[in-house]
Scaffold this motif. Structure first.
Motif, PDB file in Angstrom:
ATOM      1  N   UNK A 272       0.848  -1.206   0.000  1.00 20.99           N
ATOM      2  CA  UNK A 272       0.000   0.000   0.000  1.00 20.99           C
ATOM      3  C   UNK A 272       0.872   1.241   0.000  1.00 20.99           C
ATOM      4  N   UNK A 273       0.306   2.370  -0.398  1.00 18.58           N
ATOM      5  CA  UNK A 273       1.082   3.595  -0.527  1.00 18.58           C
ATOM      6  C   UNK A 273       1.643   4.066   0.813  1.00 18.58           C
ATOM      7  N   UNK A 274       0.981   3.745   1.918  1.00 20.27           N
ATOM      8  CA  UNK A 274       1.447   4.189   3.234  1.00 20.27           C
ATOM      9  C   UNK A 274       2.444   3.223   3.869  1.00 20.27           C
ATOM     10  N   UNK A 275       2.892   2.220   3.153  1.00 22.20           N
ATOM     11  CA  UNK A 275       3.808   1.238   3.731  1.00 22.20           C
ATOM     12  C   UNK A 275       5.136   1.898   4.101  1.00 22.20           C
ATOM     13  N   UNK A 276       5.724   1.507   5.239  1.00 17.75           N
ATOM     14  CA  UNK A 276       7.015   2.108   5.638  1.00 17.75           C
ATOM     15  C   UNK A 276       8.131   1.968   4.614  1.00 17.75           C
ATOM     16  N   UNK A 277       8.084   0.954   3.769  1.00 18.58           N
ATOM     17  CA  UNK A 277       9.116   0.803   2.738  1.00 18.58           C
ATOM     18  C   UNK A 277       9.155   1.995   1.784  1.00 18.58           C
ATOM     19  N   UNK A 278       8.057   2.725   1.667  1.00 16.43           N
ATOM     20  CA  UNK A 278       7.968   3.828   0.714  1.00 16.43           C
ATOM     21  C   UNK A 278       8.237   5.190   1.342  1.00 16.43           C
ATOM     22  N   UNK A 279       8.320   5.270   2.644  1.00 15.12           N
ATOM     23  CA  UNK A 279       8.376   6.585   3.302  1.00 15.12           C
ATOM     24  C   UNK A 279       9.677   7.304   3.043  1.00 15.12           C
ATOM     25  N   UNK A 280      10.770   6.595   2.881  1.00 11.04           N
ATOM     26  CA  UNK A 280      12.072   7.253   2.695  1.00 11.04           C
ATOM     27  C   UNK A 280      12.489   7.282   1.231  1.00 11.04           C
ATOM     28  N   UNK A 281      11.577   6.912   0.332  1.00  8.63           N
ATOM     29  CA  UNK A 281      11.930   6.856  -1.079  1.00  8.63           C
ATOM     30  C   UNK A 281      11.177   7.938  -1.846  1.00  8.63           C
ATOM     31  N   UNK A 282      11.935   8.696  -2.617  1.00 11.87           N
ATOM     32  CA  UNK A 282      11.301   9.726  -3.432  1.00 11.87           C
ATOM     33  C   UNK A 282      11.205   9.300  -4.898  1.00 11.87           C
ATOM     34  N   UNK A 283      12.009   8.294  -5.277  1.00  8.84           N
ATOM     35  CA  UNK A 283      11.982   7.813  -6.657  1.00  8.84           C
ATOM     36  C   UNK A 283      11.286   6.462  -6.693  1.00  8.84           C
ATOM     37  N   UNK A 284      11.488   5.717  -7.775  1.00  8.65           N
ATOM     38  CA  UNK A 284      10.857   4.412  -7.923  1.00  8.65           C
ATOM     39  C   UNK A 284      11.244   3.512  -6.757  1.00  8.65           C
ATOM     40  N   UNK A 285      10.271   2.831  -6.165  1.00 12.58           N
ATOM     41  CA  UNK A 285      10.525   2.016  -4.974  1.00 12.58           C
ATOM     42  C   UNK A 285      11.282   0.728  -5.286  1.00 12.58           C
TER      43      UNK A 285
END
Length: 354
Positions: free
Chosen positions: A213-226
């Protein structure tokens, strides 16, 4: 022309009250010696009795068979009694809350199925409503059933005008077992086919997607492609399909090269699994076809995996499966040919493509 039509109608009359003495060798070994002479002398029974037998064999009860065939349960039971009396052997026996085939029933089923399918071909050729209308029985695993079967069946029906089609959905193992038991004429699955008695061919390609999901912690520190590492994939719990699911098998094969993943939740259908991932910090893995809308809206986000081995393993085949021992009627022959031609227009994006 007239003589040819008369000959065909005479064949229908013979089929409606057929003498099955030629089938006696298929199951005399299961009969008592005292009854063999009765069968050899030419016991007679009808297509309606065979139709009832096949329906009960497939559905496991007279009540369900009656609903399927538009008859009463008592009429189904009577047809079975008459058929078994004509043959002098039990074809079905009670097991738990349902009915299962005896040895003699297992031997009769493919021959009864073939005769009914041939009768259906005759009925279609002559437009004779007196013969049983045999539905085209198709099976599909859940991913294929939800994403490709509606369009394929609609296109086929619009082209060929088939009146009755029965689509059965289940996981790969469930669907394959129903092909082997003659309940389904053709099936489409994404899992491994281990039964050597079944024929399979690659129908089309598919690609799995690892997503969160968009709110997953894996995505919080990434500004580019995950883009994520194998270590990150192992660190978080996964949401997968149930055991015996082809999608689960493919996901585990893809993850095998990065280590042992943690399976936190299992779901028996794709929509429930997507909902679980939307609500919590699971890592999901499903067909790109299944999550295409959510990826486009941005509610789910595809994870780009840094491991080339994982990316390669996310591609898989969808298979079309039949039983070569089963007679292939005109309707299923046309459907198989149509599906082969149609598959080229439904190719999936390659793994990792947007």
């Amino acid at each position: 022309m007239i003589r040819s039509l008369i000959r065909q109608k005479n064949r229908i009359k013979l089929l409606q009250r057929f003498n099955f003495s030629s089938f006696s060798d298929a199951f005399t070994g299961a009969m008592h010696e005292s009854r063999r002479s009765d069968l050899a002398s030419g016991a007679r029974y009808s297509l309606r009795q065979l139709e009832a037998f096949r329906a009960v064999a497939a559905l496991g009860s007279a009540a369900r068979a009656a609903h399927e065939l538009g008859r009463t349960p008592s009429a189904i039971s009577m047809a079975l009694r008459e058929l078994q009396s004509a043959l002098g052997v039990a074809l079905l026996q009670r097991s738990g809350r349902g009915l299962v085939l005896t040895t003699a029933g297992e031997r009769l089923l493919p021959r009864a199925d073939e005769l009914l399918l041939r009768a259906g071909d005759l009925a279609q050729a002559l437009g004779d409503a007196r013969l049983p209308a045999v539905p085209l029985s198709i099976g599909a695993s859940r991913t294929i059933g939800a994403t490709l079967m509606p369009e394929l069946i609609t296109a086929f029906r619009q082209r060929h005008g088939v009146e009755r089609i029965r689509l059965s959905i289940g996981n790969t193992e469930e669907v394959l077992s129903r092909v082997a038991s003659f309940e389904l004429e053709v099936a489409f699955v994404e899992g491994e086919v281990t039964d050597p008695g079944l024929e399979r061919e690659v129908w089309t390609r598919d690609a799995l997607v690892i997503f969160v999901r968009r709110a997953h912690p894996l995505l919080r520190t990434r500004t580019s492609a995950p883009r994520v590492s194998p270590a990150e994939l192992i660190a978080w719990p996964w949401a997968l399909r149930e055991q015996q699911s082809g999608t689960r098998e493919a996901a585990l094969r893809a993850a095998a090269s990065i280590g042992r993943i943690r399976i936190g939740v299992e779901a028996t259908d794709n929509e429930t699994l997507k909902r679980l991932v939307l609500l919590d910090d699971w890592i999901g893995c499903l067909s790109r076809r299944v999550v295409a809308e959510e990826l486009a809206r941005g509610t789910l986000v595809e994870l780009e995996v840094s491991s080339p081995a994982v990316r390669r393993a996310l591609g898989r085949d969808f298979l079309m499966v039949t039983d070569p021992q089963r007679y292939r009627g005109a309707a299923v022959t046309r459907f198989v040919e149509f599906a082969r031609a149609w598959r080229g227009r439904r190719a999936a994006p390659a793994p990792g493509s947007g």
